[in-house]
Design an enzyme around this catalytic site. Structure first.
Site, PDB file in Angstrom:
ATOM      1  N   ARG A 190       1.434   4.870  -4.136  1.00 60.79           N
ATOM      2  CA  ARG A 190       0.188   5.605  -4.014  1.00 60.79           C
ATOM      3  C   ARG A 190       0.425   7.074  -4.310  1.00 60.79           C
ATOM      4  NH1 ARG A 190      -0.892   6.248   0.617  1.00 60.79           N
ATOM      5  NH2 ARG A 190       0.683   5.005   1.672  1.00 60.79           N
TER       6      ARG A 190
ATOM      7  N   TYR B 225      -0.858   0.710 -10.314  1.00 59.03           N
ATOM      8  CA  TYR B 225      -0.074   0.299  -9.155  1.00 59.03           C
ATOM      9  C   TYR B 225      -0.859   0.079  -7.866  1.00 59.03           C
ATOM     10  CZ  TYR B 225       3.635  -0.350  -5.920  1.00 59.03           C
ATOM     11  OH  TYR B 225       4.446  -0.915  -4.981  1.00 59.03           O
TER      12      TYR B 225
ATOM     13  N   LYS C  88      -7.011  -0.287  -0.129  1.00 56.13           N
ATOM     14  CA  LYS C  88      -7.064   1.013   0.537  1.00 56.13           C
ATOM     15  C   LYS C  88      -8.378   1.749   0.229  1.00 56.13           C
ATOM     16  CE  LYS C  88      -3.540  -0.022   2.518  1.00 56.13           C
ATOM     17  NZ  LYS C  88      -2.164   0.268   2.817  1.00 56.13           N
TER      18      LYS C  88
ATOM     19  N   HIS D 113      -5.993   0.852   9.586  1.00 57.26           N
ATOM     20  CA  HIS D 113      -4.761   0.434   8.907  1.00 57.26           C
ATOM     21  C   HIS D 113      -3.904  -0.336   9.916  1.00 57.26           C
ATOM     22  CE1 HIS D 113      -1.093   1.898   6.303  1.00 57.26           C
ATOM     23  NE2 HIS D 113      -1.474   0.682   5.968  1.00 57.26           N
TER      24      HIS D 113
ATOM     25  N   SER E 284       2.422   3.277   6.501  1.00 61.03           N
ATOM     26  CA  SER E 284       2.908   2.496   5.372  1.00 61.03           C
ATOM     27  C   SER E 284       4.421   2.302   5.451  1.00 61.03           C
ATOM     28  CB  SER E 284       2.554   3.210   4.069  1.00 61.03           C
ATOM     29  OG  SER E 284       1.160   3.381   3.999  1.00 61.03           O
TER      30      SER E 284
ATOM     31  N   CYS F 280       6.205   0.797   7.647  1.00 64.64           N
ATOM     32  CA  CYS F 280       6.763   0.992   8.990  1.00 64.64           C
ATOM     33  C   CYS F 280       6.666  -0.268   9.851  1.00 64.64           C
ATOM     34  CB  CYS F 280       6.099   2.171   9.684  1.00 64.64           C
ATOM     35  SG  CYS F 280       6.549   3.738   8.919  1.00 64.64           S
TER      36      CYS F 280
ATOM     37  N   THR G 214       3.756  -5.765   8.357  1.00 61.88           N
ATOM     38  CA  THR G 214       3.917  -7.132   7.855  1.00 61.88           C
ATOM     39  C   THR G 214       4.944  -7.879   8.704  1.00 61.88           C
ATOM     40  OG1 THR G 214       3.401  -6.354   5.642  1.00 61.88           O
ATOM     41  CG2 THR G 214       4.452  -8.515   5.804  1.00 61.88           C
TER      42      THR G 214
ATOM     43  N   ASP H 165      -2.298  -5.778   7.299  1.00 59.71           N
ATOM     44  CA  ASP H 165      -2.453  -4.399   6.805  1.00 59.71           C
ATOM     45  C   ASP H 165      -3.772  -3.745   7.201  1.00 59.71           C
ATOM     46  OD1 ASP H 165      -1.198  -2.285   5.238  1.00 59.71           O
ATOM     47  OD2 ASP H 165      -2.731  -2.622   3.719  1.00 59.71           O
TER      48      ASP H 165
ATOM     49  N   ASN I 247       9.877   0.876  -3.084  1.00 60.65           N
ATOM     50  CA  ASN I 247       8.507   0.442  -2.785  1.00 60.65           C
ATOM     51  C   ASN I 247       8.134  -0.793  -3.618  1.00 60.65           C
ATOM     52  OD1 ASN I 247       5.974   0.638  -1.462  1.00 60.65           O
ATOM     53  ND2 ASN I 247       5.090   1.713  -3.220  1.00 60.65           N
TER      54      ASN I 247
ATOM     55  N   ARG J  58       7.246  -4.621  -4.274  1.00 59.50           N
ATOM     56  CA  ARG J  58       6.330  -5.389  -3.424  1.00 59.50           C
ATOM     57  C   ARG J  58       6.202  -6.822  -3.893  1.00 59.50           C
ATOM     58  NH1 ARG J  58       3.215  -2.457   0.835  1.00 59.50           N
ATOM     59  NH2 ARG J  58       4.141  -0.389   0.680  1.00 59.50           N
TER      60      ARG J  58
HETATM   61  P1  GTP Z   1       2.620  -1.289   4.183  1.00 60.84           P
HETATM   62  O1  GTP Z   1       2.430  -2.577   3.431  1.00 60.84           O
HETATM   63  O2  GTP Z   1       3.155  -0.195   3.305  1.00 60.84           O
HETATM   64  O3  GTP Z   1       1.390  -0.828   4.898  1.00 60.84           O
HETATM   65  O4  GTP Z   1       3.834  -1.501   5.215  1.00 60.84           O
HETATM   66  P2  GTP Z   1       4.095  -2.327   6.551  1.00 60.84           P
HETATM   67  O5  GTP Z   1       3.723  -1.492   7.721  1.00 60.84           O
HETATM   68  O6  GTP Z   1       3.500  -3.686   6.458  1.00 60.84           O
HETATM   69  O7  GTP Z   1       5.697  -2.410   6.577  1.00 60.84           O
HETATM   70  P3  GTP Z   1       6.691  -3.655   6.502  1.00 60.84           P
HETATM   71  O8  GTP Z   1       6.498  -4.636   7.619  1.00 60.84           O
HETATM   72  O9  GTP Z   1       6.645  -4.202   5.133  1.00 60.84           O
HETATM   73  O10 GTP Z   1       8.104  -2.964   6.757  1.00 60.84           O
HETATM   74  C1  GTP Z   1       8.607  -1.939   5.945  1.00 60.84           C
HETATM   75  C2  GTP Z   1      10.101  -1.796   6.105  1.00 60.84           C
HETATM   76  O11 GTP Z   1      10.456  -1.601   7.485  1.00 60.84           O
HETATM   77  C3  GTP Z   1      10.866  -3.028   5.634  1.00 60.84           C
HETATM   78  O12 GTP Z   1      11.980  -2.603   4.900  1.00 60.84           O
HETATM   79  C4  GTP Z   1      11.274  -3.705   6.908  1.00 60.84           C
HETATM   80  O13 GTP Z   1      12.453  -4.451   6.745  1.00 60.84           O
HETATM   81  C5  GTP Z   1      11.442  -2.538   7.883  1.00 60.84           C
HETATM   82  N1  GTP Z   1      11.177  -2.964   9.287  1.00 60.84           N
HETATM   83  C6  GTP Z   1      10.095  -3.681   9.714  1.00 60.84           C
HETATM   84  N2  GTP Z   1      10.175  -3.939  11.040  1.00 60.84           N
HETATM   85  C7  GTP Z   1      11.321  -3.364  11.480  1.00 60.84           C
HETATM   86  C8  GTP Z   1      11.969  -3.277  12.767  1.00 60.84           C
HETATM   87  O14 GTP Z   1      11.498  -3.799  13.778  1.00 60.84           O
HETATM   88  N3  GTP Z   1      13.136  -2.574  12.815  1.00 60.84           N
HETATM   89  C9  GTP Z   1      13.686  -1.993  11.704  1.00 60.84           C
HETATM   90  N4  GTP Z   1      14.828  -1.332  11.834  1.00 60.84           N
HETATM   91  N5  GTP Z   1      13.113  -2.067  10.474  1.00 60.84           N
HETATM   92  C10 GTP Z   1      11.947  -2.732  10.363  1.00 60.84           C
HETATM   93  C1  SPV Z   2       0.479   1.067   1.970  1.00 53.70           C
HETATM   94  O1  SPV Z   2       1.002   1.959   1.284  1.00 53.70           O
HETATM   95  O2  SPV Z   2       0.094   1.273   3.154  1.00 53.70           O
HETATM   96  C2  SPV Z   2       0.301  -0.290   1.418  1.00 53.70           C
HETATM   97  C3  SPV Z   2       0.631  -0.517  -0.002  1.00 53.70           C
HETATM   98  O3  SPV Z   2      -0.122  -1.186   2.136  1.00 53.70           O
HETATM   99  S1  SPV Z   2      -0.596   0.032  -1.107  1.00 53.70           S
HETATM  100  O4  SPV Z   2      -1.525  -1.094  -1.330  1.00 53.70           O
HETATM  101  O5  SPV Z   2       0.057   0.393  -2.356  1.00 53.70           O
HETATM  102  O6  SPV Z   2      -1.322   1.121  -0.530  1.00 53.70           O
HETATM  103 MN    MN Z   3      -0.648  -0.449   4.205  1.00 53.49          MN
END
Ligand code: GTP
Ligand code: SPV
Ligand code: MN
Length: 601
Positions: free
Chosen positions: A82, A210, A219, A239, A261, A263, A266, A288, A378, A380
């Site tokens: 983004r 992207y 978003k 979010h 994002s 963090c 998922t 999300d 990043n 995906r």
């Molecule tokens: P967006 O799709 O960008 O909104 O992200 P999201 O909040 O869904 O994040 P996601 O669950 O994909 O996690 C992002 C990164 O954080 C990945 O590399 C995970 O492996 C890492 N991660 C997720 N949960 C944990 C956790 O409990 N501990 C640690 N150390 N890392 C984590």
């Molecule tokens: C985020 O960045 O919080 C996402 C990925 O979930 S995107 O759809 O690219 O915004």
């Molecule tokens: Mn997101």
């Protein structure tokens, strides 16, 4: 009766909605595509467009035995995340957009982007992508139409939303749809803009191919326009993931959680409890985005507007997130991951050691030991929610699920404890509003610097942040049984730089305490900044890390917190004119409590 668009130019329209036809005609005149193709969402269409994308080099077939129906896409190397600096809220006044958004006057935006859109689709096809955000027929759902010249966008939207004829059926002859116009143009970052027109329920996105910039339902509609509409219509667009937590007796508690994002949404939404939690089960409603609305029974009811996962690949493996690994085994698209010689996918943090040789995300040969990343940080996957073994049976419920707890969480190496509970709703809003997090690769810019990201919505709130807090506070009068509010941090580090808390499945231990608190059956201690678990109430048996590390992860340091509060205050300076008084008073109460605690030593 005649419409202004001839059937020959536009293929056969799948709708006779005159508002829709007139708008498509207007956009086609501007963008000048060679042809207009309506998408019906069928299997046959998917196969045809996939074959076309492969022929054009937009998709690369992966090993169809290992990964049936899966394809790889490599985006332009300068178009991988983004772009917050190129994202605009185009309201009549700058004040309405607030200091948290870039602002452009609507006329100026239409003029400026209109020049770029002019002829942008010459030689290309304009796809008409009708979609529904939310369960079909849900009173909370919204219809959008995206016009795009990207076949990659069409194929992703097909996974991420309820796309095709069914959306047109839901729309009928109504004018109530989001108007999204997207062209990749030449992918030149200097000609890239993501503009939102909340008053017109419209989005114009140009110059990117992207994710969050171009899958306009996500978003742009579900959060930026959604939050704006939510404030007017009395609901919230957040979010947040949504999960159902089932306990051994079969009771299920629904929880929504906002993490910025990349963090952990998922991962948390797909959590598999460790062995010690036999009989507990987490069901994914969404990973999300959450739309929630006060219901007639005095509770908050939430839906996931999406139908798929656009998830972060790096770090995903069969130990951290088995449900995600299972979800991407078929009918999934991968963007900017690496490829193995036998057509499998790879990324940093996937199972096992890196293969000796790979093709990296830019399409270049890569060797194990290389200092460069094979997959983009990043990178995906796009996977249909129906692939997820833990998909909640309630995802298609028109009324959604009732939310009992809200969790806020960021990525903080220091200061913020593993978990704490807000004293009350106002304090909970304060905890969300002051959330900080270290920046990630999900947006262009420097990684790893702490920035305030209120409710994980800093890049997504479609209007002034102070008014957004006010909208949150207002829910107190609208929801009788308000969710209990919590703050978590999985990312605190020890002196050696390693994470103190094991995270992932082990987050169940924290989640259980949260459920127990929400149901009023676990104890807590009061601290100056919130309620924290009594150790007896948090199950730490069979945990693989030393209990001292957990204590360090949970530690509240009064001096660190005084600095934290000062930093929060500085961030709020920007929003002074619209900041609700409660937020300011809340801070001063916390500050006084910290000072008193400091004096006690
Ligand atoms: P967006 O799709 O960008 O909104 O992200 P999201 O909040 O869904 O994040 P996601 O669950 O994909 O996690 C992002 C990164 O954080 C990945 O590399 C995970 O492996 C890492 N991660 C997720 N949960 C944990 C956790 O409990 N501990 C640690 N150390 N890392 C984590
Ligand atoms: C985020 O960045 O919080 C996402 C990925 O979930 S995107 O759809 O690219 O915004
Ligand atoms: Mn997101």
């Amino acid at each position: 009766m005649s419409t202004t668009v001839s059937a020959a130019e536009i293929g056969s329209p799948l709708s006779d909605n005159r508002h829709l036809l007139a708008w498509i005609d207007e956009c086609a005149r501007l963008c000048k595509p060679d042809r207009v193709v309506w998408c019906d969402g069928s299997e046959e269409e998917k196969e045809r467009l996939t074959a076309l994308a492969v022929a054009q080099g937009v998709l690369i077939p992966l090993n169809q035995e290992k990964l049936p129906g899966c394809y790889l896409h490599r985006s332009d190397p300068a178009d991988v995340a983004r772009v917050e600096h190129l994202t605009f809220i185009c309201t009549p006044t700058r004040e309405e957009a607030g200091p948290n958004n870039n602002w452009m006057a609507p006329d100026e935006a239409y003029r400026k982007l209109g020049q770029l859109f002019d002829g942008s689709m010459k030689g290309r096809t304009m796809y008409v992508v009708p979609y529904v955000m939310g369960p079909l027929g849900s009173p909370l759902a919204k219809v959008g139409i995206e016009l795009t010249d990207s076949v990659y966008v069409v194929l992703n939207m097909r996974i991420m939303a309820r796309m095709g004829t069914r959306a047109l059926r839901m729309l009928g002859d109504s004018d109530g749809f989001n108007r999204g116009l997207h062209s990749m143009l030449d992918l030149n970052p200097d000609r890239r803009y993501i503009c939102h027109f909340p008053q017109d329920n419209a989005i114009w996105s140009i110059g990117s191919g992207y994710g969050g910039n171009v899958l306009l339902g996500k978003k742009c509609l579900a959060l930026r326009i959604g939050s704006y509409l939510g404030r007017q219509e009395g609901w919230m667009a957040e979010h947040m993931l949504i999960m159902g937590v089932e306990e051994p007796n079969g009771d299920t508690t629904y929880v929504a959680a906002a993490f910025p994002s990349a963090c952990g949404k998922t991962n948390f939404a797909m959590l598999i409890p460790p062995k010690r939690f036999q009989g507990w089960k987490v069901w994914t409603v969404g990973d999300d985005i959450c739309w929630m609305k006060p219901g007639p029974d005095g509770r908050f009811w939430a839906i996931n507007p999406e139908a798929g996962y656009f998830g972060v690949a790096p770090g995903t493996n069969s130990l951290t997130n088995p449900n995600a690994m299972e979800s991407v085994r078929r009918d999934s698209l991968f963007t900017n991951v690496a490829m193995t010689p036998d057509g499998d996918v790879w990324w940093e943090g996937k199972d096992g050691v890196a293969p000796e040789e790979l093709i990296d995300w830019k399409g270049r040969p890569w060797k194990r030991g290389s200092t460069e990343k094979a997959a983009h940080p990043n990178s995906r996957f796009t996977a249909p929610a129906t692939n997820n073994p833990a998909l909640s049976p309630r995802v298609n419920d028109r009324n959604g699920v009732p939310i009992s707890a809200i969790i806020f969480g960021g990525r903080r190496s220091t200061t913020v404890p593993l978990v704490l509970q807000a004293f009350n709703w106002t304090h909970g809003v304060y905890l969300g509003a002051t959330m900080g997090s270290e920046t990630t690769a999900a947006a262009v810019g420097k990684e790893g610097v702490v920035r305030r990201d209120p409710m994980a919505m800093l890049p997504f709130a479609g209007y002034d942040m102070g008014r957004y807090f006010d909208h949150w506070l207002n829910m107190e009068g609208k929801v009788e049984y308000l969710p209990k509010v919590f703050l978590v941090n999985w990312f605190r580090r020890g002196p050696d730089g390693a994470f103190l808390w094991p995270g992932f499945g082990e987050n169940m231990r924290v989640l259980k305490w949260i459920i127990d608190r929400a149901r009023g059956r676990a104890g807590a201690w009061e601290t100056p900044i919130g309620w924290v678990p009594k150790w007896a109430d948090m199950d730490m048996r069979d945990l693989a890390v030393p209990i001292e590390d957990v204590e360090d992860a949970q530690r509240i340091d009064v001096e660190e917190w005084k600095r934290e509060i000062a930093d929060q205050e500085e961030f709020f300076e920007k929003y002074r004119s619209t900041m609700p008084k409660e937020i300011v008073l809340e801070r001063e109460i916390i500050r006084s409590r910290l000072e008193r605690a400091g004096r006690k030593g």
